[in-house]
Write a protein that holds these residues in place. Structure first.
Motif, PDB file in Angstrom:
ATOM      1  N   PHE A 119       0.851  -1.187   0.000  1.00  0.00           N
ATOM      2  CA  PHE A 119       0.000   0.000   0.000  1.00  0.00           C
ATOM      3  C   PHE A 119       0.887   1.237   0.000  1.00  0.00           C
ATOM      4  CE2 PHE A 119      -2.486  -3.392   1.852  1.00  0.00           C
ATOM      5  CZ  PHE A 119      -3.731  -3.234   1.248  1.00  0.00           C
ATOM      6  N   ARG A 146       2.987   7.327  -3.651  1.00  0.00           N
ATOM      7  CA  ARG A 146       2.125   6.969  -4.778  1.00  0.00           C
ATOM      8  C   ARG A 146       2.916   7.058  -6.083  1.00  0.00           C
ATOM      9  NH1 ARG A 146      -3.488   7.399  -4.560  1.00  0.00           N
ATOM     10  NH2 ARG A 146      -3.463   8.465  -6.560  1.00  0.00           N
ATOM     11  N   TYR A 163       0.248  -4.446  -6.027  1.00  0.00           N
ATOM     12  CA  TYR A 163      -0.238  -3.092  -5.740  1.00  0.00           C
ATOM     13  C   TYR A 163      -1.673  -3.185  -5.230  1.00  0.00           C
ATOM     14  CZ  TYR A 163      -2.194   1.548  -6.610  1.00  0.00           C
ATOM     15  OH  TYR A 163      -2.836   2.760  -6.485  1.00  0.00           O
ATOM     16  N   SER A 194      -4.818  -0.758  -2.944  1.00  0.00           N
ATOM     17  CA  SER A 194      -5.190   0.576  -2.508  1.00  0.00           C
ATOM     18  C   SER A 194      -6.452   0.555  -1.650  1.00  0.00           C
ATOM     19  CB  SER A 194      -5.390   1.489  -3.725  1.00  0.00           C
ATOM     20  OG  SER A 194      -5.832   2.766  -3.344  1.00  0.00           O
ATOM     21  N   ARG A 244      -6.926  -1.277   2.081  1.00  0.00           N
ATOM     22  CA  ARG A 244      -5.950  -1.019   3.149  1.00  0.00           C
ATOM     23  C   ARG A 244      -6.533  -1.259   4.541  1.00  0.00           C
ATOM     24  NH1 ARG A 244      -2.991   4.765   3.766  1.00  0.00           N
ATOM     25  NH2 ARG A 244      -4.861   5.307   4.949  1.00  0.00           N
ATOM     26  N   SER A 259      -8.500   7.790  -5.281  1.00  0.00           N
ATOM     27  CA  SER A 259      -8.797   6.358  -5.234  1.00  0.00           C
ATOM     28  C   SER A 259      -9.053   5.775  -6.618  1.00  0.00           C
ATOM     29  CB  SER A 259     -10.027   6.114  -4.348  1.00  0.00           C
ATOM     30  OG  SER A 259     -11.197   6.654  -4.945  1.00  0.00           O
ATOM     31  N   GLN A 278      -4.837   6.747 -10.698  1.00  0.00           N
ATOM     32  CA  GLN A 278      -3.645   6.156 -10.103  1.00  0.00           C
ATOM     33  C   GLN A 278      -2.371   6.637 -10.800  1.00  0.00           C
ATOM     34  OE1 GLN A 278      -4.077   4.716  -7.430  1.00  0.00           O
ATOM     35  NE2 GLN A 278      -5.962   3.538  -7.411  1.00  0.00           N
TER      36      GLN A 278
END
Length: 545
Positions: free
Chosen positions: A235, A241, A251, A253, A256, A392, A395
């Protein structure tokens, strides 16, 4: 007649030796010799409409390039205006040098124009702050400033120079400093690294948290190697990022919270246990064992106990852990559980991302941006809820390609970060995702970008409010009791930018977002797209948690 070499030239030559390409500034009389020196040294001067914006640009340059940014501000109010930008860089560990003018030495304590104790003012928000009183020492002071800014946990430094010292002639035989700092990166204590490796080998539910320290270390390749060795969820936090591609199988997100609640070992690389991670305790399993790696021991164990604290460069410590044989042959079942939760949460967002409603669903707003941008685009987030939602979905795919205020939470960084990013990476798209509130803080920097031909595209998610603050006020004091939180959604921000010579467009239909983005980037000038988003659909959060 040959031009005299003065103090401003010495400063510029010292900057040039550091590879400085740009000086970010706002015009000021107390720094005229510095300008003269930079012009002669071939350093481009990029000027702003507010010193805060100039400081933010130096910060943004450092985040994109990993090289110290440099700003110059005039005395007195020039310094006070820059304070916010300096403080934001301090909390983000962003290496930058702020140069300031100062009244002449012979006018000290006489009520000279813009006279104040500037070093005392900025000492709490810099790693080092000094005044140079002798033209012969200027190169040494600049060299020291860079050495301090780039050591350990990096950060801003400040040097003010009285105007007469800047004007004074430089001795013809004065030599510039050489080999005055090192790029060496410290390894961790081998015994502690071995203990950390042992914990990871025994873990059944490990995860990796990678923060800004990974980015400042330039350790993205090492992070990917560690992810594939452990085959564990990774994370990313803050400036971390982009340090692992969203296409990487490790990976993660959205999941978490799920992962933190069940993890038995957390490998924390260059992270802070601050409000963004629940101070290292909120949402964590009570029995979790924590390995914390940081280049500065002061930050290890802050706010929560750690089982193994390793002082060292995150990239170097990762290499040590791999040398110790950390890793598994088969992907743990645990990683699959987290992946399933990640997929579930991603699917939950799909109705919002596919909504055709008008005003625009904020998740659809973010999806349209994501689907339009090039894979190597640089994205700047400058806002509250709309940036949180967009983060979110949009990316970052490369290190340093997502820029947001950082832990200080300072809105208004957007145009400065965008300008710095475009100067650093002129061939890449630069997209600035705004809230309508944050847009107003430094909106006149569009004029700076337009005048100096530095194009970027800003896109506003306009919900007509300071949303994060409004939800808190109303939760505390009742619906409708949120003074100073409402904005007018009909304010034509896009027309302001167009009036300054940029491109502007208002969008109410989600199907028009991508075409509007295309027109904005094709315009070749700084642009603003003002998108009406539905405030009732914002997943608002508050600073009270």
């Amino acid at each position: 007649m040959e031009k005299q070499r003065h103090g401003g030239h010495l400063i510029a030559e010292a900057l040039k030796a550091e590879g400085t390409e740009y000086l970010f500034t706002l015009s000021g009389g107390h720094i005229a010799p510095i300008y003269d020196g930079c012009v002669d040294a071939g350093i481009r001067i990029v000027d702003f409409r507010h010193e805060q914006a100039a400081a933010h640009a130096a910060d943004g340059w450092a985040r994109v390039t990993l090289q110290p940014g440099v700003a110059a501000v005039t005395a007195g109010p020039g310094v006070t205006d820059a304070v916010t930008g300096i403080a934001n860089a301090m909390y983000a560990n962003s290496p930058m040098l702020v140069l300031s003018g100062k009244n002449p030495v012979h006018e000290f304590e006489m009520g000279s124009l813009q006279e104040m104790d500037q070093v005392a003012l900025v000492s709490s928000i810099t790693k080092w702050a000094k005044t140079c009183y002798d033209v012969r020492r200027l190169p040494d002071f600049v060299a020291t400033a860079f050495r301090v800014a780039t050591s350990g946990r990096q950060g801003p430094v400040f040097l003010d120079v009285p105007l007469d010292v800047q004007f004074n002639g430089a001795p013809p035989d004065l030599e510039m400093p050489q080999r005055y700092r090192t790029n060496a990166k410290p390894q961790g204590d081998p015994d502690l690294v071995a203990r950390a490796a042992a914990l990871l080998r025994k873990a059944s539910h490990p995860i990796v948290l990678a923060g800004a320290g990974v980015r400042w270390s330039g350790a993205h390749e090492a992070l990917a190697e560690m992810a594939h060795a452990l085959k564990a969820p990774v994370f990313l936090n803050s400036l971390g990022r982009g340090c692992l591609s969203p296409d990487d199988p490790y990976y993660f997100s959205a999941a978490r919270r799920f992962a933190l609640q069940q993890a038995d070992v957390v490998l924390a690389l260059g992270v802070d246990w601050d409000f963004r991670l629940g101070y290292g305790t909120r949402g964590f399993s009570p029995d979790v064992q924590v390995i914390q790696v940081d280049v500065d021991s002061v930050h290890i164990g802050r706010n929560r106990p750690v089982d193994v604290g390793v002082v060292g460069d995150p990239g170097m410590v990762i290499e040590q852990l791999l040398t110790c044989g950390v890793g598994v042959k088969e992907e743990p079942h645990w990683t699959g559980e987290v992946r399933a939760e990640e997929e579930r949460l991603t699917n939950e967002a799909k109705p919002g991302m596919e909504s055709d409603a008008s005003p625009v669903h904020p998740q659809r707003f973010a999806r349209e941006i994501r689907d339009f941008l090039d894979p190597d685009a640089i994205v700047v987030g400058d806002g509250g809820d709309i940036v949180g939602i967009s983060a979110s979905i949009v990316q970052a795919r490369q290190p340093g390609h997502w820029l947001d205020p950082g832990p200080f939470g300072c809105l208004g960084v957007g145009p400065s970060f965008a300008i710095a990013a475009k100067l650093a990476k002129p061939d890449k798209q630069v997209c600035l995702i705004y809230g309508d509130g944050s847009f107003g803080l430094n909106a006149m920097e569009y004029e700076s970008a337009i005048r100096q031909k530095i194009p970027f595209v800003g896109i506003i998610g306009n919900d007509g409010a300071w949303g994060q603050i409004k939800v808190t006020q109303e939760s505390l004091y009742g619906e409708g009791n949120a003074p100073a939180a409402d904005l007018d959604p009909d304010t034509p921000y896009e027309k302001m930018v167009a009036g300054l010579g940029g491109y502007g467009e208002k969008v109410t239909d989600p199907n028009e977002i991508r075409p509007a983005l295309q027109r904005a980037f094709d315009s070749g000038v700084p642009a603003c797209i003002n998108v009406m988003v539905d405030p009732t659909l914002m997943k608002r959060s508050s600073y009270l948690g």
